[in-house]
Design an enzyme around this catalytic site. Structure first.
Site, mmCIF file in Angstrom:
data_model
loop_
_atom_site.group_PDB
_atom_site.id
_atom_site.type_symbol
_atom_site.label_atom_id
_atom_site.label_comp_id
_atom_site.label_asym_id
_atom_site.label_seq_id
_atom_site.Cartn_x
_atom_site.Cartn_y
_atom_site.Cartn_z
ATOM 1 N N ASN A 90 7.824 -1.317 4.917
ATOM 2 C CA ASN A 90 7.595 0.133 4.923
ATOM 3 C C ASN A 90 6.719 0.455 6.132
ATOM 4 O OD1 ASN A 90 7.005 2.783 4.440
ATOM 5 N ND2 ASN A 90 5.654 2.400 2.686
ATOM 6 N N LYS A 123 5.924 3.284 7.242
ATOM 7 C CA LYS A 123 5.166 4.534 7.057
ATOM 8 C C LYS A 123 5.270 5.412 8.324
ATOM 9 C CE LYS A 123 2.062 1.992 4.081
ATOM 10 N NZ LYS A 123 0.860 2.045 3.270
ATOM 11 N N HIS A 160 6.574 6.665 -3.614
ATOM 12 C CA HIS A 160 5.471 5.888 -3.024
ATOM 13 C C HIS A 160 4.157 6.580 -3.348
ATOM 14 C CE1 HIS A 160 2.830 4.003 -0.107
ATOM 15 N NE2 HIS A 160 3.700 3.022 -0.052
ATOM 16 N N GLU A 179 1.637 7.185 -1.669
ATOM 17 C CA GLU A 179 1.169 8.160 -0.676
ATOM 18 C C GLU A 179 1.877 9.498 -0.863
ATOM 19 O OE1 GLU A 179 1.741 5.558 2.685
ATOM 20 O OE2 GLU A 179 0.118 4.325 1.895
ATOM 21 N N GLU A 233 3.064 -1.093 -7.267
ATOM 22 C CA GLU A 233 2.105 -1.001 -6.172
ATOM 23 C C GLU A 233 0.820 -0.355 -6.680
ATOM 24 O OE1 GLU A 233 4.093 -1.122 -2.126
ATOM 25 O OE2 GLU A 233 4.035 0.971 -2.705
ATOM 26 N N GLY A 240 -3.042 -0.840 1.449
ATOM 27 C CA GLY A 240 -3.745 -0.621 2.706
ATOM 28 C C GLY A 240 -5.231 -0.904 2.639
ATOM 29 N N SER A 255 -1.238 -4.715 0.048
ATOM 30 C CA SER A 255 -1.927 -5.700 0.886
ATOM 31 C C SER A 255 -1.310 -7.097 0.804
ATOM 32 C CB SER A 255 -3.432 -5.732 0.550
ATOM 33 O OG SER A 255 -4.019 -4.478 0.832
HETATM 34 C C1 PEP Z 1 3.052 0.065 1.086
HETATM 35 O O1 PEP Z 1 3.049 0.855 1.985
HETATM 36 O O2 PEP Z 1 3.900 0.189 0.190
HETATM 37 C C2 PEP Z 1 2.061 -1.001 1.071
HETATM 38 C C3 PEP Z 1 2.081 -1.843 0.069
HETATM 39 O O3 PEP Z 1 1.145 -1.054 2.102
HETATM 40 P P1 PEP Z 1 0.179 -2.295 2.469
HETATM 41 O O4 PEP Z 1 1.041 -3.535 2.482
HETATM 42 O O5 PEP Z 1 -0.378 -1.957 3.810
HETATM 43 O O6 PEP Z 1 -0.857 -2.370 1.399
#
Ligand code: PEP
Length: 257
Positions: A9, A11, A100, A102, A172, A178, A218
């Protein structure tokens, strides 16, 4: 055996030129292993909308699939800032991320809206990657399972058992995205197990047991193997570590000799 899935992803990162370069670097590592990868896993990249065209070109002939980061549920019309299934199809998109955190947290997408998006994605014959996950506060209050189950039920409300054969769930935890704070394999496995049970109740064991449940939050080359060692963790949705070809390639080849 369930197929694994590793999804990048990107983003709101990378211009078309940068995206093309990242795909070229990724292909340099993954193309020679395409046959080995194809045996048990799929790999996708999900760029921002304006990067889809460049990404599609750069992926020509590769076994890496193209994903989008969202999609509107209407076919067309006055929905400024949104994109339709037909627009995504024109670029060869086959997977669409919906819900997601976000989108939920920063753009106030409700469970109901996410459900409408997921239903439209499935109806358009793309594979929805439905994201669910609790905030730190919700976890601290012991509400993790209640929250993810609510998001799961609402997200799948418009999806039939037939369509569920082409659905991916991503757990998630919001506090892990992040932040560099990954869920422990045990924390993730508890939620993945509960999600699998709920999917069995909803769609029956045969469908639920074939459906990939990804972990996201992460994920790095260092922690991916211990997460994937858990039986209900079938791959990863990767943000930060997907912006470097060698890190994402290492994650996507987890468990391979
Ligand atoms: C994501 O954007 O779905 C995500 C898990 O980001 P990160 O790996 O940076 O935590």
């Amino acid at each position: 055996m369930r197929r694994k899935l590793f999804a990048a992803n990107w983003k709101m990162n990378l211009t078309p030129v940068e995206g093309r370069a990242l795909i070229a670097a990724l292909r340099a590592i993954l193309d020679p292993r395409a046959a080995q990868l194809a045996r048990d896993r799929d790999v996708i990249v999900a760029p921002a909308f304006p990067v889809l065209a460049a990404a599609a070109q750069a992926l020509a002939g590769a076994s890496i699939a193209l994903g989008a980061q969202n999609m509107h549920f209407e076919e067309k019309g006055a929905f400024t800032g949104e994109v339709s299934a037909a627009m995504l199809r024109a670029f060869g998109v086959t997977y669409v991320i919906v819900g997601h955190s976000e989108r939920r947290q920063l753009f106030l997408e409700s469970d109901e809206l996410v459900g409408k998006r997921a239903a439209a994605v499935a109806a358009a014959r793309f594979v929805p990657i439905l994201c669910v996950g609790e905030t730190a506060d919700e976890r601290d209050r012991g509400r993790t399972l209640e929250v993810v189950m609510r998001q799961l039920q609402a997200g799948l409300a418009g999806i039939s058992t037939e369509q569920a054969r082409r659905v991916v769930i991503a757990y998630e935890p919001v506090w892990a995205i992040g932040t560099g704070r990954t869920a422990t394999p045990e924390q993730a496995a508890t939620v993945h197990g509960a999600l699998r049970e709920a999917l069995r109740d909803r769609f029956g064991a045969t469908t639920a047991d074939a459906l990939p449940i990804l972990y996201g939050g992460s994920v790095t080359p260092e922690n991916v193997d211990s997460l994937l060692a858990k039986p209900d963790i079938d791959g990863a949705l990767v943000g930060g570590a997907s912006l470097k070809a060698d890190s994402f390639a290492r994650i996507a080849t987890s468990g391979l000799a």
